[in-house]
Scaffold this active site. Structure first.
Site, PDB file in Angstrom:
ATOM      1  N   GLY A  11      33.496 -46.710 -24.998  1.00  0.00           N
ATOM      2  CA  GLY A  11      33.126 -45.593 -25.442  1.00  0.00           C
ATOM      3  C   GLY A  11      34.643 -44.677 -25.463  1.00  0.00           C
ATOM      4  N   ARG A  72      33.198 -51.978 -28.698  1.00  0.00           N
ATOM      5  CA  ARG A  72      32.638 -52.998 -27.652  1.00  0.00           C
ATOM      6  C   ARG A  72      32.642 -54.362 -28.192  1.00  0.00           C
ATOM      7  NH1 ARG A  72      30.965 -48.806 -24.295  1.00  0.00           N
ATOM      8  NH2 ARG A  72      29.931 -46.920 -25.521  1.00  0.00           N
ATOM      9  N   ASP A 103      33.876 -49.451 -17.399  1.00  0.00           N
ATOM     10  CA  ASP A 103      33.853 -50.687 -16.346  1.00  0.00           C
ATOM     11  C   ASP A 103      33.674 -51.772 -17.194  1.00  0.00           C
ATOM     12  OD1 ASP A 103      31.377 -49.780 -16.895  1.00  0.00           O
ATOM     13  OD2 ASP A 103      30.511 -50.025 -15.265  1.00  0.00           O
ATOM     14  N   THR A 126      36.424 -42.669 -19.200  1.00  0.00           N
ATOM     15  CA  THR A 126      35.090 -42.926 -19.745  1.00  0.00           C
ATOM     16  C   THR A 126      34.499 -41.220 -19.200  1.00  0.00           C
ATOM     17  OG1 THR A 126      32.788 -43.700 -19.069  1.00  0.00           O
ATOM     18  CG2 THR A 126      34.380 -44.010 -17.565  1.00  0.00           C
ATOM     19  N   ASP A 128      31.769 -40.939 -18.230  1.00  0.00           N
ATOM     20  CA  ASP A 128      30.707 -41.135 -17.176  1.00  0.00           C
ATOM     21  C   ASP A 128      31.132 -40.894 -15.867  1.00  0.00           C
ATOM     22  OD1 ASP A 128      28.846 -42.156 -19.437  1.00  0.00           O
ATOM     23  OD2 ASP A 128      29.265 -44.191 -18.960  1.00  0.00           O
ATOM     24  N   ASP A 130      31.868 -42.808 -13.730  1.00  0.00           N
ATOM     25  CA  ASP A 130      31.074 -43.916 -12.743  1.00  0.00           C
ATOM     26  C   ASP A 130      31.935 -45.027 -12.310  1.00  0.00           C
ATOM     27  OD1 ASP A 130      31.654 -45.176 -15.236  1.00  0.00           O
ATOM     28  OD2 ASP A 130      29.421 -46.103 -15.388  1.00  0.00           O
ATOM     29  N   ARG A 172      25.027 -43.193 -18.954  1.00  0.00           N
ATOM     30  CA  ARG A 172      24.640 -44.380 -18.863  1.00  0.00           C
ATOM     31  C   ARG A 172      23.580 -44.638 -17.828  1.00  0.00           C
ATOM     32  NH1 ARG A 172      26.183 -49.003 -21.974  1.00  0.00           N
ATOM     33  NH2 ARG A 172      28.174 -48.083 -22.399  1.00  0.00           N
TER      34      ARG A 172
HETATM   35  O1  F6P Z   1      29.849 -45.078 -21.533  1.00  0.00           O
HETATM   36  C1  F6P Z   1      29.910 -43.758 -22.213  1.00  0.00           C
HETATM   37  C2  F6P Z   1      28.937 -43.793 -23.002  1.00  0.00           C
HETATM   38  O2  F6P Z   1      28.903 -42.656 -23.751  1.00  0.00           O
HETATM   39  C3  F6P Z   1      27.473 -43.606 -21.925  1.00  0.00           C
HETATM   40  O3  F6P Z   1      27.396 -42.223 -21.368  1.00  0.00           O
HETATM   41  C4  F6P Z   1      26.462 -43.825 -23.098  1.00  0.00           C
HETATM   42  O4  F6P Z   1      25.375 -44.466 -22.484  1.00  0.00           O
HETATM   43  C5  F6P Z   1      27.268 -45.004 -23.980  1.00  0.00           C
HETATM   44  O5  F6P Z   1      28.746 -44.759 -23.842  1.00  0.00           O
HETATM   45  C6  F6P Z   1      26.844 -44.758 -25.425  1.00  0.00           C
HETATM   46  O6  F6P Z   1      27.350 -45.841 -26.210  1.00  0.00           O
HETATM   47  P1  F6P Z   1      27.362 -46.108 -27.756  1.00  0.00           P
HETATM   48  O7  F6P Z   1      28.369 -44.931 -28.102  1.00  0.00           O
HETATM   49  O8  F6P Z   1      27.881 -47.278 -27.902  1.00  0.00           O
HETATM   50  O9  F6P Z   1      26.096 -45.803 -28.080  1.00  0.00           O
END
Ligand code: F6P
Length: 320
Positions: A11, A72, A103, A126, A128, A130, A172
């Protein structure tokens, strides 16, 4: 070391551009060439790569997103995908790699570093926050500021209409954004995946607040704990009070990075190049109590980052 590659993965997070800029400029300062790898590991596999110079990173420190773009990649999870990426390492003559991401990206980077003879340094990027082994990851501060700005605005309506609002934030399966934004936004309740969710207790708190004369109730919920729409429905059903959900979602990933994130990203990007030049591999750049450090990223990946439960309890204490 004469040539390194840099990519952003997973992300996007505000400040990733500042990190890319720092990697490129610090490397050039030391006479090292840099190849930008586009679209994360997907572009690495496909050879979507191009040399970068000091002007390729001009005017990006203030921009959100990532100029290298990101993805991803499922294919990089496979040995075949990583083998294709290594062919591009050889084709471009890369002697080191910097991966900026979360991660999931670190797991890919770890496998790659174990399978192939190329030093890899990762930078936590990120929203997050985390990632174990670092107090902050790039993008978190900006995301929390965006969330607090939204909470402040929603509070105006909540007070005017004497309503309860459930504000769902990303994260997440972690609650770092929810906790920081909830505390700084003066929320009555914060719900995080690291703690059990008891809807009855939340409803009692909402009812008690209105009986005490509160004009509104703000509940900040992490997406990994319970969905905001579901919680709002249950609160309305159990208390009879109007309860509106707002999902902040990807809004938190965008926008110009804060000073904190630009500063962090610049220092982390420079440190990543220093680590590569000192011939270490499998390290994550982290920040601990203000210092920028290198940490073994195998340790980082295997341990879940603990959340500050004192801070969690403080939200309740301050919401009396
Ligand atoms: O890891 C960053 C994040 O924004 C999370 O907070 C969220 O759950 C996820 O990515 C969403 O991913 P995507 O943009 O692939 O839907």
């Amino acid at each position: 070391m004469q040539k390194i590659g840099v990519l952003t993965s997973g992300g996007d997070a505000p400040g990733m551009n500042a990190a890319v800029r720092a990697v490129v400029r610090k490397a050039i300062y030391h006479g090292v060439e840099v190849v930008g790898i586009k679209r994360g590991f997907a572009g690495f596999i496909e050879g979507d790569m191009a040399p970068m110079n000091r002007s390729s990173v001009a005017d990006i420190i203030q921009r959100g997103g990532t100029v290298l773009r990101t993805s991803r990649s499922e294919e990089f999870r496979t040995p075949e995908g990583r083998a294709l990426a290594f062919e591009n390492v050889e084709r471009y003559g890369l002697q080191g790699l910097v991966v900026i991401g979360g991660d999931g990206s670190f797991r890919g980077a770890k496998l790659f570093a174990e399978e192939y003879d190329i030093p890899v340094i990762v930078i936590p990027g990120t929203i997050d926050n985390d990632i174990n082994g670092t107090d902050y990851s790039i993008g978190f501060d900006t995301a929390v500021n965006t969330a607090v700005g939204a909470i402040d605005k929603i509070r105006d309506t909540a007070t005017s209409h004497e309503r309860t609002f459930v504000i769902e934030v990303m994260g997440r399966d972690s609650g770092f954004i929810a906790l920081s934004a909830g505390l700084a936004g003066g929320a009555e309740t914060v719900i995080i995946p690291e703690q059990p969710v008891d809807v009855d207790v939340i409803c009692k708190k909402v009812s008690k607040g209105f009986k005490q004369g509160k004009l509104h109730s703000i509940i900040v919920v992490a997406e990994g704990a319970i969905r905001g729409i579901e919680l709002a429905k249950q609160i309305k059903l159990q208390t009879g009070f109007e309860c509106k959900p707002t999902i902040l979602g990807h809004l938190l990933r965008g926008g110009s990075p804060t000073v904190f994130d630009r500063d962090l990203a610049s220092r982390m990007g420079a440190k990543a190049v220093e680590l590569l030049l000192s011939k270490v591999s499998c390290q994550m750049v982290g920040t601990l109590r203000g210092d920028i450090i290198g940490v073994d990223f195998c340790e980082v990946i295997s341990v879940k980052k603990p959340i500050d439960l004192e801070m969690y309890r403080l939200v309740d204490i301050l919401a009396i």
